[in-house]
Design a protein around this motif. Structure first.
Motif, PDB file in Angstrom:
ATOM      1  N   CYS A 146      19.809  -3.272 -18.133  1.00  0.00           N
ATOM      2  CA  CYS A 146      20.393  -3.654 -16.840  1.00  0.00           C
ATOM      3  C   CYS A 146      20.262  -2.530 -15.820  1.00  0.00           C
ATOM      4  O   CYS A 146      19.861  -2.766 -14.674  1.00  0.00           O
ATOM      5  CB  CYS A 146      21.853  -4.048 -17.004  1.00  0.00           C
ATOM      6  SG  CYS A 146      22.090  -5.601 -17.872  1.00  0.00           S
ATOM      7  N   THR A 147      20.596  -1.319 -16.217  1.00  0.00           N
ATOM      8  CA  THR A 147      20.573  -0.195 -15.280  1.00  0.00           C
ATOM      9  C   THR A 147      19.150   0.112 -14.821  1.00  0.00           C
ATOM     10  O   THR A 147      18.888   0.227 -13.615  1.00  0.00           O
ATOM     11  CB  THR A 147      21.225   1.049 -15.900  1.00  0.00           C
ATOM     12  OG1 THR A 147      22.552   0.710 -16.313  1.00  0.00           O
ATOM     13  CG2 THR A 147      21.278   2.200 -14.904  1.00  0.00           C
ATOM     14  N   VAL A 148      18.219   0.231 -15.753  1.00  0.00           N
ATOM     15  CA  VAL A 148      16.834   0.552 -15.371  1.00  0.00           C
ATOM     16  C   VAL A 148      16.229  -0.576 -14.550  1.00  0.00           C
ATOM     17  O   VAL A 148      15.524  -0.331 -13.561  1.00  0.00           O
ATOM     18  CB  VAL A 148      15.985   0.895 -16.615  1.00  0.00           C
ATOM     19  CG1 VAL A 148      14.512   1.011 -16.261  1.00  0.00           C
ATOM     20  CG2 VAL A 148      16.472   2.189 -17.246  1.00  0.00           C
ATOM     21  N   SER A 149      16.512  -1.827 -14.913  1.00  0.00           N
ATOM     22  CA  SER A 149      15.988  -2.960 -14.130  1.00  0.00           C
ATOM     23  C   SER A 149      16.549  -2.949 -12.712  1.00  0.00           C
ATOM     24  O   SER A 149      15.824  -3.191 -11.746  1.00  0.00           O
ATOM     25  CB  SER A 149      16.317  -4.281 -14.813  1.00  0.00           C
ATOM     26  OG  SER A 149      15.655  -4.371 -16.045  1.00  0.00           O
ATOM     27  N   TRP A 150      17.868  -2.671 -12.575  1.00  0.00           N
ATOM     28  CA  TRP A 150      18.464  -2.618 -11.243  1.00  0.00           C
ATOM     29  C   TRP A 150      17.779  -1.530 -10.414  1.00  0.00           C
ATOM     30  O   TRP A 150      17.454  -1.750  -9.243  1.00  0.00           O
ATOM     31  CB  TRP A 150      19.968  -2.347 -11.336  1.00  0.00           C
ATOM     32  CG  TRP A 150      20.668  -2.548 -10.016  1.00  0.00           C
ATOM     33  CD1 TRP A 150      21.324  -3.661  -9.604  1.00  0.00           C
ATOM     34  CD2 TRP A 150      20.746  -1.614  -8.928  1.00  0.00           C
ATOM     35  NE1 TRP A 150      21.815  -3.476  -8.327  1.00  0.00           N
ATOM     36  CE2 TRP A 150      21.469  -2.226  -7.890  1.00  0.00           C
ATOM     37  CE3 TRP A 150      20.277  -0.319  -8.714  1.00  0.00           C
ATOM     38  CZ2 TRP A 150      21.733  -1.605  -6.682  1.00  0.00           C
ATOM     39  CZ3 TRP A 150      20.533   0.317  -7.514  1.00  0.00           C
ATOM     40  CH2 TRP A 150      21.263  -0.329  -6.503  1.00  0.00           C
ATOM     41  N   LEU A 151      17.550  -0.365 -11.021  1.00  0.00           N
ATOM     42  CA  LEU A 151      16.917   0.736 -10.289  1.00  0.00           C
ATOM     43  C   LEU A 151      15.479   0.400  -9.915  1.00  0.00           C
ATOM     44  O   LEU A 151      15.014   0.751  -8.817  1.00  0.00           O
ATOM     45  CB  LEU A 151      16.987   2.016 -11.115  1.00  0.00           C
ATOM     46  CG  LEU A 151      18.403   2.552 -11.344  1.00  0.00           C
ATOM     47  CD1 LEU A 151      18.386   3.690 -12.359  1.00  0.00           C
ATOM     48  CD2 LEU A 151      19.058   2.986 -10.043  1.00  0.00           C
ATOM     49  N   ALA A 152      14.761  -0.298 -10.786  1.00  0.00           N
ATOM     50  CA  ALA A 152      13.381  -0.702 -10.466  1.00  0.00           C
ATOM     51  C   ALA A 152      13.363  -1.695  -9.310  1.00  0.00           C
ATOM     52  O   ALA A 152      12.490  -1.614  -8.435  1.00  0.00           O
ATOM     53  CB  ALA A 152      12.702  -1.298 -11.700  1.00  0.00           C
ATOM     54  N   VAL A 153      14.338  -2.602  -9.288  1.00  0.00           N
ATOM     55  CA  VAL A 153      14.422  -3.549  -8.169  1.00  0.00           C
ATOM     56  C   VAL A 153      14.763  -2.805  -6.883  1.00  0.00           C
ATOM     57  O   VAL A 153      14.235  -3.112  -5.815  1.00  0.00           O
ATOM     58  CB  VAL A 153      15.434  -4.681  -8.457  1.00  0.00           C
ATOM     59  CG1 VAL A 153      15.749  -5.484  -7.209  1.00  0.00           C
ATOM     60  CG2 VAL A 153      14.892  -5.589  -9.556  1.00  0.00           C
ATOM     61  N   ARG A 154      15.616  -1.817  -6.990  1.00  0.00           N
ATOM     62  CA  ARG A 154      15.972  -1.006  -5.805  1.00  0.00           C
ATOM     63  C   ARG A 154      14.738  -0.276  -5.281  1.00  0.00           C
ATOM     64  O   ARG A 154      14.535  -0.155  -4.081  1.00  0.00           O
ATOM     65  CB  ARG A 154      17.071  -0.009  -6.167  1.00  0.00           C
ATOM     66  CG  ARG A 154      17.526   0.833  -5.021  1.00  0.00           C
ATOM     67  CD  ARG A 154      18.386   0.002  -4.072  1.00  0.00           C
ATOM     68  NE  ARG A 154      18.891   0.857  -3.037  1.00  0.00           N
ATOM     69  CZ  ARG A 154      18.745   0.607  -1.746  1.00  0.00           C
ATOM     70  NH1 ARG A 154      18.158  -0.491  -1.345  1.00  0.00           N
ATOM     71  NH2 ARG A 154      19.226   1.430  -0.857  1.00  0.00           N
ATOM     72  N   GLU A 155      13.904   0.175  -6.202  1.00  0.00           N
ATOM     73  CA  GLU A 155      12.679   0.885  -5.828  1.00  0.00           C
ATOM     74  C   GLU A 155      11.634  -0.073  -5.236  1.00  0.00           C
ATOM     75  O   GLU A 155      10.858   0.313  -4.368  1.00  0.00           O
ATOM     76  CB  GLU A 155      12.120   1.558  -7.081  1.00  0.00           C
ATOM     77  CG  GLU A 155      11.128   2.637  -6.818  1.00  0.00           C
ATOM     78  CD  GLU A 155      10.807   3.391  -8.093  1.00  0.00           C
ATOM     79  OE1 GLU A 155      11.118   4.590  -8.117  1.00  0.00           O
ATOM     80  OE2 GLU A 155      10.256   2.799  -9.036  1.00  0.00           O
ATOM     81  N   ASN A 156      11.626  -1.300  -5.708  1.00  0.00           N
ATOM     82  CA  ASN A 156      10.686  -2.336  -5.261  1.00  0.00           C
ATOM     83  C   ASN A 156      11.499  -3.553  -4.841  1.00  0.00           C
ATOM     84  O   ASN A 156      11.595  -4.514  -5.592  1.00  0.00           O
ATOM     85  CB  ASN A 156       9.740  -2.736  -6.398  1.00  0.00           C
ATOM     86  CG  ASN A 156       8.949  -1.570  -6.901  1.00  0.00           C
ATOM     87  OD1 ASN A 156       8.056  -1.098  -6.230  1.00  0.00           O
ATOM     88  ND2 ASN A 156       9.281  -1.081  -8.092  1.00  0.00           N
ATOM     89  N   PRO A 157      12.098  -3.494  -3.658  1.00  0.00           N
ATOM     90  CA  PRO A 157      13.063  -4.532  -3.275  1.00  0.00           C
ATOM     91  C   PRO A 157      12.495  -5.947  -3.349  1.00  0.00           C
ATOM     92  O   PRO A 157      11.371  -6.206  -2.936  1.00  0.00           O
ATOM     93  CB  PRO A 157      13.418  -4.176  -1.837  1.00  0.00           C
ATOM     94  CG  PRO A 157      13.006  -2.762  -1.658  1.00  0.00           C
ATOM     95  CD  PRO A 157      11.882  -2.524  -2.614  1.00  0.00           C
ATOM     96  N   LEU A 158      13.307  -6.831  -3.914  1.00  0.00           N
ATOM     97  CA  LEU A 158      13.015  -8.256  -3.872  1.00  0.00           C
ATOM     98  C   LEU A 158      13.680  -8.785  -2.612  1.00  0.00           C
ATOM     99  O   LEU A 158      14.730  -8.290  -2.209  1.00  0.00           O
ATOM    100  CB  LEU A 158      13.614  -8.956  -5.091  1.00  0.00           C
ATOM    101  CG  LEU A 158      13.128  -8.482  -6.461  1.00  0.00           C
ATOM    102  CD1 LEU A 158      13.928  -9.167  -7.560  1.00  0.00           C
ATOM    103  CD2 LEU A 158      11.652  -8.758  -6.619  1.00  0.00           C
ATOM    104  N   ASP A 159      13.101  -9.763  -2.003  1.00  0.00           N
ATOM    105  CA  ASP A 159      13.707 -10.341  -0.805  1.00  0.00           C
ATOM    106  C   ASP A 159      14.736 -11.375  -1.237  1.00  0.00           C
ATOM    107  O   ASP A 159      14.459 -12.564  -1.282  1.00  0.00           O
ATOM    108  CB  ASP A 159      12.637 -10.958   0.091  1.00  0.00           C
ATOM    109  CG  ASP A 159      13.201 -11.395   1.429  1.00  0.00           C
ATOM    110  OD1 ASP A 159      14.325 -10.983   1.778  1.00  0.00           O
ATOM    111  OD2 ASP A 159      12.515 -12.159   2.129  1.00  0.00           O
ATOM    112  N   LEU A 160      15.929 -10.887  -1.586  1.00  0.00           N
ATOM    113  CA  LEU A 160      16.973 -11.779  -2.092  1.00  0.00           C
ATOM    114  C   LEU A 160      18.077 -12.040  -1.079  1.00  0.00           C
ATOM    115  O   LEU A 160      19.041 -12.724  -1.386  1.00  0.00           O
ATOM    116  CB  LEU A 160      17.585 -11.193  -3.369  1.00  0.00           C
ATOM    117  CG  LEU A 160      16.615 -11.016  -4.533  1.00  0.00           C
ATOM    118  CD1 LEU A 160      17.317 -10.346  -5.704  1.00  0.00           C
ATOM    119  CD2 LEU A 160      16.023 -12.344  -4.948  1.00  0.00           C
TER     120      LEU A 160
END
Length: 184
Positions: A146-160
């Motif tokens: 969860c933590t690493v995935s959240w940080l990866a999304v933060r690094e590569n923002p999804l348009d949510l």
């Protein structure tokens, strides 16, 4: 008395390689040739120190995760504040190196030294809190993915949506759900 060996002095060492990789821009897209050029050596010379990109990532992970783990191990009962401290350090350290969270989030064999130590300490935090070893392992898996995935999304923002994701809300929700429990 020891005499120095004749010839050129070593141009590379672990710290120099890691420093160059950390300052190179996007770690996820960094090539060995680009890193060799940054270091002012041939890529053949670099390969004598680092076998491939995975080995380079392992070296970088050792340094990044040394910075993440607190000097004191997990306490007996107050595991949530300790785990929050680890998660915030992951947030700060992973996002300080462009491409690191993205690369960490991809399925691959993680470095046994760096991620292994993080694994051991996080599992210890849960077992110290009275969780069975099986559920401590499951809690580790939930925490790290969860933590690493959240940080990866933060690094590569999804348009949510229009609002930037807030790490403190994510972390609070995650920690309230841990440790894992058997379904009723």
């Amino acid at each position: 008395m020891t005499r120095p060996r004749p010839g050129r002095p070593a141009q590379l060492d672990r710290e120099r390689i890691v420093d160059a990789a950390l300052s190179a821009g996007n770690l996820d897209t960094l090539t060995m040739r680009e890193l060799a050029a940054r270091l002012g050596v041939t890529h053949g010379a670099l390969y004598r120190w680092v076998a491939n990109r995975d080995a380079l990532f392992d070296l970088v992970s050792e340094v990044v995760l040394e910075r993440v783990l607190p000097a004191e191990g997990p306490p007996r009962r107050a595991w949530r504040p300790w785990l929050a401290k680890v998660a915030w350090a992951m947030h700060d350290q992973f996002l300080a190196v462009p491409g690191y969270a993205t690369r960490s989030s991809r399925p691959h064999r993680h470095n046994a030294v760096s991620f292994g130590r993080l694994h051991t300490e996080v599992v210890a935090a849960f077992t110290n809190a009275g969780v069975s070893s099986e559920l401590a392992e499951q809690s580790w898996y939930i925490f790290i993915t969860c933590t690493v995935s959240w940080l990866a999304v933060r690094e590569n923002p999804l348009d949510l949506g229009p609002d930037a994701p807030r790490f403190e809300l994510f972390l609070d929700t995650l920690l309230r759900g841990l440790p894992a429990r058997e379904p009723s």
